[in-house]
Design an enzyme around this catalytic site. Structure first.
Site, PDB file in Angstrom:
ATOM      1  N   GLY A  55     -27.326 119.212  72.205  1.00 29.58           N
ATOM      2  CA  GLY A  55     -28.502 118.495  72.744  1.00 29.58           C
ATOM      3  C   GLY A  55     -28.426 116.877  72.613  1.00 29.58           C
ATOM      4  O   GLY A  55     -28.945 116.189  73.435  1.00 29.58           O
ATOM      5  N   ARG A 124     -33.501 121.638  64.831  1.00 31.47           N
ATOM      6  CA  ARG A 124     -34.597 122.532  64.486  1.00 31.47           C
ATOM      7  C   ARG A 124     -35.205 123.400  65.598  1.00 31.47           C
ATOM      8  O   ARG A 124     -35.018 123.223  66.522  1.00 31.47           O
ATOM      9  CB  ARG A 124     -35.694 121.451  63.975  1.00 31.47           C
ATOM     10  CG  ARG A 124     -35.380 120.894  62.718  1.00 31.47           C
ATOM     11  CD  ARG A 124     -36.314 119.576  62.307  1.00 31.47           C
ATOM     12  NE  ARG A 124     -37.562 120.320  61.917  1.00 31.47           N
ATOM     13  CZ  ARG A 124     -38.636 119.787  61.899  1.00 31.47           C
ATOM     14  NH1 ARG A 124     -39.081 118.387  62.257  1.00 31.47           N
ATOM     15  NH2 ARG A 124     -39.828 120.148  61.531  1.00 31.47           N
ATOM     16  N   SER A 161     -26.874 114.000  61.411  1.00 36.51           N
ATOM     17  CA  SER A 161     -27.066 115.443  61.134  1.00 36.51           C
ATOM     18  C   SER A 161     -28.160 115.834  60.232  1.00 36.51           C
ATOM     19  O   SER A 161     -28.014 115.206  59.108  1.00 36.51           O
ATOM     20  CB  SER A 161     -25.830 116.212  60.888  1.00 36.51           C
ATOM     21  OG  SER A 161     -24.886 116.066  61.668  1.00 36.51           O
ATOM     22  N   ASP A 193     -37.487 107.166  63.444  1.00 37.26           N
ATOM     23  CA  ASP A 193     -38.768 107.138  62.802  1.00 37.26           C
ATOM     24  C   ASP A 193     -39.180 105.574  63.224  1.00 37.26           C
ATOM     25  O   ASP A 193     -40.497 105.350  63.604  1.00 37.26           O
ATOM     26  CB  ASP A 193     -38.541 107.160  61.371  1.00 37.26           C
ATOM     27  CG  ASP A 193     -37.983 108.427  60.969  1.00 37.26           C
ATOM     28  OD1 ASP A 193     -38.468 109.357  61.522  1.00 37.26           O
ATOM     29  OD2 ASP A 193     -37.361 108.554  59.712  1.00 37.26           O
ATOM     30  N   HIS A 220     -35.957 110.566  55.598  1.00 38.15           N
ATOM     31  CA  HIS A 220     -36.227 110.900  57.168  1.00 38.15           C
ATOM     32  C   HIS A 220     -36.228 112.481  57.462  1.00 38.15           C
ATOM     33  O   HIS A 220     -35.971 113.295  58.113  1.00 38.15           O
ATOM     34  CB  HIS A 220     -34.566 110.816  57.703  1.00 38.15           C
ATOM     35  CG  HIS A 220     -34.865 111.192  59.308  1.00 38.15           C
ATOM     36  ND1 HIS A 220     -35.470 110.510  60.096  1.00 38.15           N
ATOM     37  CD2 HIS A 220     -33.787 111.905  59.960  1.00 38.15           C
ATOM     38  CE1 HIS A 220     -35.304 110.875  61.327  1.00 38.15           C
ATOM     39  NE2 HIS A 220     -34.299 111.866  61.353  1.00 38.15           N
TER      40      HIS A 220
END
Length: 356
Positions: A55, A124, A161, A193, A220
């Site tokens: 993705g 996630r 990653s 971020d 992070h």
């Protein structure tokens, strides 16, 4: 009619960057893959994306193909790279694209690379923290780091990653074991971020995000992400309500996207954008451009922790200089202590895994 030798050579040059070099054409076709760049390719740097069919990897590959500093783009994944490679190779930009499929072709994908970008791993999902990803992604990063140590130990490594707070220490330990660790060349990508911070602060201030620069330090994940709102450029001031709102939104930006996608994915497009922005800075540093400064999670002595995200100056060897945090207000000092406590355990988790 038999094809002449010039035609065979031209076709071989094309096929060499469309298909993985270990795959052979059907016997009798007269075409064999050759290890060469197609004619007309631009001069520039050799870049590998590990996890290029995922993705993040697909839009990342698309955007890197558009970068004029890239001459050769290697796309590696364990599935689907032939299709992604064929698709992206049709773009009329200078970089030549080659695809590599499966772990048996990892070494070919990495050999001779100047920059390696690693978005590989599982994304996630709702309810997952970055630590939930650890058991899967830690093993992936370990394997890829071993390949880098063997095939391109002097490459700049951009590690995406998650959880970055743990995967960067894993990569460092693997490179140490191989005897080729150079802390200047290993960088955890925290650029998303910064991108989010610039965007959210610009919304509050009514500015163009491209005119805003927010330093984001720490790590992070969650509370380890510490935006230094007292150091925003252009100089400005915020109410305590705005500080709380901005800090929370920047720290939880990833969760915001995961929940909005409702189980269908995580922050892939904005991450690819941020990764390319950071990779471009690394390439400009390699080229010798001056004053290339970005935030990254790197081996550091800014705090007592062995790794920390802060502003760094990029150059021909990767990280040329790590900047101190600068003056912090009380809100940021409290946030820093929270970030360090969380970071310490994440770093230790990565180191312990790599040393098993």
């Amino acid at each position: 009619m038999q094809p002449n030798s010039d035609a065979i050579q031209r076709l071989a040059r094309i096929s060499a960057h469309l298909d993985p070099p270990n795959l052979q054409m059907e016997s009798g076709s007269g075409l064999e893959q050759v290890k060469c760049r197609a004619r007309g390719g631009s001069s520039g740097f050799k870049v590998a994306i590990l996890g290029a069919a995922g993705g993040i990897g697909q839009p990342l590959a698309l955007l890197m193909k558009m970068n004029p500093l890239v001459s050769l783009l290697h796309l590696y994944d364990v599935v689907n790279t032939p299709g992604v490679t064929a698709d992206i190779s049709h773009m009329d930009t200078g970089a030549v694209v080659r695809g590599f499929l499966g772990q048996q072709q990892l070494e070919d994908a990495l050999t001779g690379m100047d920059l390696v970008i690693i978005p590989a791993g599982v994304p996630r999902k709702p309810g997952m923290t970055r630590d939930d990803l650890f058991n899967i992604n830690a093993g992936i990063v370990k394997t890829l780091s071993e390949g880098i140590a063997k095939c391109c130990p002097k490459a700049i490594v951009n590690l995406i990653s998650n959880p970055v707070n743990s995967t960067v220490p894993i990569a460092a330990e693997i490179l140490k074991k191989a005897g080729c660790y150079d802390p200047r060349r290993l960088l955890g990508v925290t650029m998303l971020d910064v991108v989010r911070a610039n965007t959210f602060v610009a919304e509050v201030l009514g500015l163009d995000p491209r005119e805003v620069d927010v330093p984001v330090v720490g790590g992070h994940a969650g509370v380890t992400i510490l935006p230094l709102l007292s150091q925003v450029k252009p100089p400005c001031s915020f109410t305590i309500e705005e500080v709380n709102y901005l800090t929370s939104r920047i720290q939880n930006g990833g969760t915001e996207v995961v929940e909005a996608k409702a189980g269908t994915g995580s922050a892939t497009l904005s991450m690819a954008y941020a990764a390319v922005k950071f990779a471009d800075s690394c390439l400009r540093g390699l080229r010798g451009d001056a004053s290339i400064v970005q935030c990254a999670f790197v081996p550091s002595q800014v705090t007592e922790l062995p790794f920390f995200a802060s502003k760094v100056r990029l150059g021909r060897n990767g990280v040329e200089e790590i900047y101190p945090l600068g003056p912090l207000n009380e809100y940021e000092r409290v946030g820093l202590e929270k970030a360090k406590k969380e970071l310490a355990s994440s770093i230790e988790k990565g180191v312990t895994f790599a040393r098993k």
